[in-house]
Scaffold this motif. Structure first.
Motif, PDB file in Angstrom:
ATOM      1  N   SER A 275     -14.179   8.630   2.271  1.00 16.59           N
ATOM      2  CA  SER A 275     -13.552   8.193   3.522  1.00 16.59           C
ATOM      3  C   SER A 275     -12.075   8.551   3.552  1.00 16.59           C
ATOM      4  O   SER A 275     -11.410   8.572   2.521  1.00 16.59           O
ATOM      5  CB  SER A 275     -13.691   6.675   3.688  1.00 16.59           C
TER       6      SER A 275
ATOM      7  N   ASN B  14      -8.598   7.577   5.904  1.00 19.23           N
ATOM      8  CA  ASN B  14      -8.015   6.715   6.933  1.00 19.23           C
ATOM      9  C   ASN B  14      -6.771   7.377   7.503  1.00 19.23           C
ATOM     10  O   ASN B  14      -5.961   7.924   6.763  1.00 19.23           O
ATOM     11  CB  ASN B  14      -7.638   5.354   6.334  1.00 19.23           C
TER      12      ASN B  14
ATOM     13  N   LYS C 298      -6.004   2.926  14.226  1.00 20.12           N
ATOM     14  CA  LYS C 298      -6.419   3.284  12.872  1.00 20.12           C
ATOM     15  C   LYS C 298      -7.871   3.746  12.914  1.00 20.12           C
ATOM     16  O   LYS C 298      -8.718   3.083  13.523  1.00 20.12           O
ATOM     17  CB  LYS C 298      -6.251   2.114  11.927  1.00 20.12           C
TER      18      LYS C 298
ATOM     19  N   GLU D 287     -11.146   5.439  10.558  1.00 20.79           N
ATOM     20  CA  GLU D 287     -11.720   5.768   9.253  1.00 20.79           C
ATOM     21  C   GLU D 287     -12.791   6.820   9.480  1.00 20.79           C
ATOM     22  O   GLU D 287     -13.721   6.613  10.255  1.00 20.79           O
ATOM     23  CB  GLU D 287     -12.334   4.530   8.588  1.00 20.79           C
TER      24      GLU D 287
END
Length: 156
Positions: free
Chosen positions: A36, A38, A46, A48
């Motif tokens: 992942s 971010n 935000k 991901e």
């Protein structure tokens, strides 16, 4: 022209490893790892982003993965990208990419590095410290002293 085909992944298993035993007695293990990233997008939100990677391990690494890995575990895998061509039920040619692992490290519980060419019998041996070779300390050389020179008589 020479090239480099090396992949390094650190992620969580999305499934328990699937094990196949070959007629020769060798083993192949397949599983997926999620990585992942971010970041903040243009709107300040935000985000991901998760990528899934198909991993394939053979022989000694397969046996270790079968024994120690399970869904949700964190694993570090080094390997090479492999593309396989196959034909589906409708006769269409398809391509699948996977990572053929050449080294693996269990992250979290055990922390032992495993290389493809290592012997599976030494894994977990408390005397060996796992597969990761212990670094050999490099001695620090003594400082060089110039006999008879106090620094006052240097020509510059």
């Amino acid at each position: 022209m020479a090239g480099v085909n090396k992949v390094i992944l650190l992620g969580r298993l999305g499934q328990d490893p699937e094990v196949r035993t070959l007629p020769s007695g060798g083993k192949v293990v397949n599983f997926s790892i999620a990585t992942s990233e971010n970041y903040t997008n243009k709107n300040g939100e935000k985000v991901e982003q998760t990528e899934w990677h198909r991993i394939e391990l053979w022989d000694n690494l397969a046996g270790i993965a079968e024994q120690y890995l399970k869904k949700g575990d964190m694993a570090y895998v080094e390997g090479k990208i492999r593309t396989e061509k196959w034909t589906d039920q409708n006769g269409q040619e398809r391509y699948t990419q996977k990572i053929r692992g050449t080294a693996m490290q269990l992250v979290g519980g055990r922390g032992n590095a495993v290389e493809e060419n290592e012997s599976a019998s030494s894994y977990g041996n408390s005397n060996s410290g796992g597969y990761a070779p212990k670094p050999t300390p490099v001695p620090t050389p003594p400082p060089i002293e110039m006999a008879g020179n106090s620094g006052d008589d240097l020509p510059f």
